[in-house]
Design an enzyme around this catalytic site. Sequence first.
Site, short mmCIF file in Angstrom:
data_model
loop_
_atom_site.label_atom_id
_atom_site.label_comp_id
_atom_site.label_asym_id
_atom_site.label_seq_id
_atom_site.Cartn_x
_atom_site.Cartn_y
_atom_site.Cartn_z
N HIS A 195 -2.25 -7.93 2.58
CA HIS A 195 -2.09 -8.47 3.94
C HIS A 195 -3.16 -8.02 4.92
O HIS A 195 -3.15 -8.41 6.08
CB HIS A 195 -0.68 -8.18 4.48
N SER B 59 -4.03 -3.50 -0.54
CA SER B 59 -2.94 -4.33 -0.03
C SER B 59 -3.46 -5.69 0.39
O SER B 59 -4.55 -5.80 0.98
CB SER B 59 -2.27 -3.64 1.16
N THR C 161 10.97 -7.24 -11.77
CA THR C 161 10.38 -8.57 -11.85
C THR C 161 9.21 -8.69 -10.88
O THR C 161 9.32 -8.33 -9.71
CB THR C 161 11.43 -9.65 -11.53
N ASN D 77 -7.57 4.08 9.10
CA ASN D 77 -6.88 2.92 9.67
C ASN D 77 -6.81 2.94 11.18
O ASN D 77 -6.51 1.93 11.81
CB ASN D 77 -5.47 2.80 9.10
N GLY E 195 0.79 -1.21 0.00
CA GLY E 195 0.00 0.00 0.00
C GLY E 195 0.83 1.27 0.00
O GLY E 195 0.48 2.27 -0.65
N THR E 196 1.94 1.26 0.72
CA THR E 196 2.77 2.46 0.80
C THR E 196 3.33 2.85 -0.57
O THR E 196 3.26 4.02 -0.98
CB THR E 196 3.92 2.26 1.81
N CYS F 26 4.13 1.64 15.62
CA CYS F 26 5.35 1.97 16.34
C CYS F 26 6.44 2.46 15.39
O CYS F 26 6.60 1.94 14.29
CB CYS F 26 5.87 0.76 17.10
N GLN G 287 -7.89 -0.27 4.01
CA GLN G 287 -8.73 -0.77 5.09
C GLN G 287 -10.17 -1.04 4.64
O GLN G 287 -10.95 -1.64 5.39
CB GLN G 287 -8.72 0.21 6.26
#
Length: 376
Positions: free
Chosen positions: A201, A199, A237, A149, A69-70, A323, A179
């Site tokens: 994950h 994203s 790739t 988020n 996502g970043t 964090c 999200q």
Amino acid sequence: MIYLDNAATTRVSESVRAAMVPFLEGQYGNPSSIHQVGRQARQAVDSARRRIAAWLGCSPRDIIFTSGGTEADASALTGAYLARRETKRHIITSAVEHHAVLHTLDFLQSIGAEVTVLPVDQDGRVRVDDVVSALREDTCVVSIMAVNNEIGTVEPIAEIVQAIKAVNPSVLVHSDMVQALPVVAHPLTQWPVDMATFSAHKIHGPKGIGVLYLRKDIPWRPMLYGGQQEARRRGGTENVAGIVGFGAAVDAITTNFEGRVSHLQHLHQLFFDAITKRCRVVRISPPDAAPTILSVAFPGVRNDTLLMRLDLAGVAASAGSACTAGSLQPSHVIEAIGQTEHLNEAVRFSFSDDLTDDDILQAADIVCSTVEALLP
């Protein structure tokens, strides 16, 4: 450990892992190679692309696979700005965006962009009228996230798009929808933006793989060069196993999607009801927040101390921003919604559809017992 930090990341599901394993072992070809092993990899990438696009509600040609996502946020905003910076230098965003957006805009300001950061209401919601009022003749992009988020606010993306395009159709609209993916079906059908970020994950897929949606023919320049991959829009790739995993994760959430969301809503309410019966709780998330995210404060209890105690007791949660260098940073979101008295008390619990009622009730009991032990 009862894991209530699913807005940070989710467990990789067994079906996703099983789909990925062949491409980490025997089927290790480069999808740009023309031999049989390469063609197998290409077929796997193309198949995943089609399935992901179908769920998102767009053409497979409009998807670019990224490292997450970043990168997708940075590519969307940087590419849109660079494509028209001679005539359109102005960008609009909100005060509650993910740092992937805000820090990218800090960079773009350093190379000449002018950024307007809009305030939000007490629920973290952007006012459509504020967006329209901020538009200028040289506005290039408006970037407003779909689901916050930290507190789960669902932004009025469809209304924002409609209002912007009515004033100036050339202004691009970007939305970080990371999200939203676990809880919104066919998001690009519901929210007709020009660019969007996703994203894997957050839906039990692997880390390190994301999607940037780009509407066909919008003005945009790539960030990464050096190869012909992704229709020359992102050199490098492809992460074949990750892409296959993303496709498998999408396949999984499409199965009984409404039932999954209903289960998340039930878990969200069950947890909130359980902690409010025993503890003094201030709800920070709006009542209509996404069911995956619940932000609350326990007055008189510091979130850093609480989180460490919960970790030792077997519950994983988070507070404010992620964090940084091992220390919790004050949340810019909590500050933006005017809840500064709870800046050091806000805790985010975030849910996944693989949790059970027993998990939720046990976690609530641990949370309340820990809060009670920390109060004077």
